[in-house]
Motif scaffolding. Structure first.
Motif, PDB file in Angstrom:
ATOM      1  N   UNK A   1      87.465  43.777  -6.344  1.00  0.00           N
ATOM      2  CA  UNK A   1      87.719  43.711  -4.915  1.00  0.00           C
ATOM      3  C   UNK A   1      87.032  42.594  -4.162  1.00  0.00           C
ATOM      4  N   UNK A   2      86.398  41.704  -4.862  1.00  0.00           N
ATOM      5  CA  UNK A   2      85.716  40.594  -4.196  1.00  0.00           C
ATOM      6  C   UNK A   2      86.552  39.337  -4.187  1.00  0.00           C
ATOM      7  N   UNK A   3      86.020  38.328  -3.523  1.00  0.00           N
ATOM      8  CA  UNK A   3      86.721  37.043  -3.472  1.00  0.00           C
ATOM      9  C   UNK A   3      86.204  36.066  -4.512  1.00  0.00           C
ATOM     10  N   UNK A   4      85.056  36.366  -5.115  1.00  0.00           N
ATOM     11  CA  UNK A   4      84.471  35.559  -6.187  1.00  0.00           C
ATOM     12  C   UNK A   4      84.302  34.098  -5.788  1.00  0.00           C
ATOM     13  N   UNK A   5      83.922  33.849  -4.546  1.00  0.00           N
ATOM     14  CA  UNK A   5      83.606  32.490  -4.102  1.00  0.00           C
ATOM     15  C   UNK A   5      82.161  32.130  -4.426  1.00  0.00           C
ATOM     16  N   UNK A   6      81.286  33.119  -4.405  1.00  0.00           N
ATOM     17  CA  UNK A   6      79.886  32.921  -4.776  1.00  0.00           C
ATOM     18  C   UNK A   6      79.717  33.411  -6.214  1.00  0.00           C
ATOM     19  N   UNK A   7      78.485  33.337  -6.729  1.00  0.00           N
ATOM     20  CA  UNK A   7      78.240  33.870  -8.064  1.00  0.00           C
ATOM     21  C   UNK A   7      78.643  35.335  -8.130  1.00  0.00           C
ATOM     22  N   UNK A   8      79.164  35.738  -9.300  1.00  0.00           N
ATOM     23  CA  UNK A   8      79.452  37.147  -9.558  1.00  0.00           C
ATOM     24  C   UNK A   8      78.467  37.637 -10.613  1.00  0.00           C
ATOM     25  N   UNK A   9      78.374  38.945 -10.770  1.00  0.00           N
ATOM     26  CA  UNK A   9      77.355  39.542 -11.643  1.00  0.00           C
ATOM     27  C   UNK A   9      77.378  38.968 -13.064  1.00  0.00           C
ATOM     28  N   UNK A  10      78.548  38.804 -13.654  1.00  0.00           N
ATOM     29  CA  UNK A  10      78.625  38.286 -15.022  1.00  0.00           C
ATOM     30  C   UNK A  10      78.049  36.876 -15.098  1.00  0.00           C
TER      31      UNK A  10
END
Length: 139
Positions: free
Chosen positions: A36-45
Motif C-alpha cells: 500500500x505504499x508508494x515506494x518513493x523512499x527506502x522500503x524495509x527490504x
C-alpha cells in the motif's frame, strides 16, 4: 557489555509513509507498493540489504587499515529474494557481490572472510537463508 540498538517509527499522515528515528537521526521510509505504499523512499527490504552492505563496508575498511592496505574503492552489491506466495513470508536467499579496487585477489578474499566472520548482520541473515558471495579484485 551487550551492544544494543533501538529505533522507532511513526506515521506521517501520508498513507504508507513513516519516519524512522534512532538517537536523534531520522529517515523517511515507505511501505512497498505491495503493502500500500508508494515506494518513493527506502522500503524495509532495501533497509535490510542496505544494513548488510554497510556492515560489510565498515568491517572491510577496518580490516584493510589493519592490513596496511590503501584501497581505491569497495563496492558491495546486495540482493535479496523472496517468494511472494510463501506464507509466512521469508527471504529465501541473499547474494553479495564485492568489487575491491587496489587489492590482490588474496587480500580481497581475506577482507571478505574477515567481514563474514565478524558481522552479526551477516551471521543472522546467513543462518536464515542461503547466502551467495562473489569477490572480484581490481588491481
Amino acid at each position: 557489555m551487550a551492544a544494543t540498538a533501538s529505533a522507532q517509527t511513526r506515521t506521517t499522515g501520508i498513507p504508507g509513509r513513516f519516519i524512522l528515528s534512532a538517537e536523534g537521526r531520522h529517515l523517511v521510509v515507505d511501505a512497498s507498493a505491495a503493502t500500500g505504499g508508494v515506494a518513493e523512499a527506502f522500503v524495509a527490504q532495501e533497509l535490510l540489504v542496505g544494513a548488510l552492505a554497510t556492515c560489510a563496508q565498515a568491517v572491510i575498511s577496518l580490516k584493510a587499515d589493519e592490513m596496511g592496505l590503501t584501497l581505491r574503492g569497495v563496492t558491495v552489491d546486495v540482493e535479496s529474494s523472496r517468494d511472494p506466495d510463501v506464507r509466512p513470508p521469508v527471504y529465501d536467499g541473499f547474494t553479495m557481490d564485492f568489487e575491491i579496487s587496489g587489492a590482490s585477489q588474496d587480500d580481497a578474499e581475506t577482507l571478505v572472510t574477515f567481514f563474514q566472520e565478524n558481522c552479526p548482520i551477516y551471521h543472522t541473515l546467513a543462518s536464515a537463508a542461503p547466502m551467495k558471495v562473489t569477490i572480484r579484485a581490481v588491481a
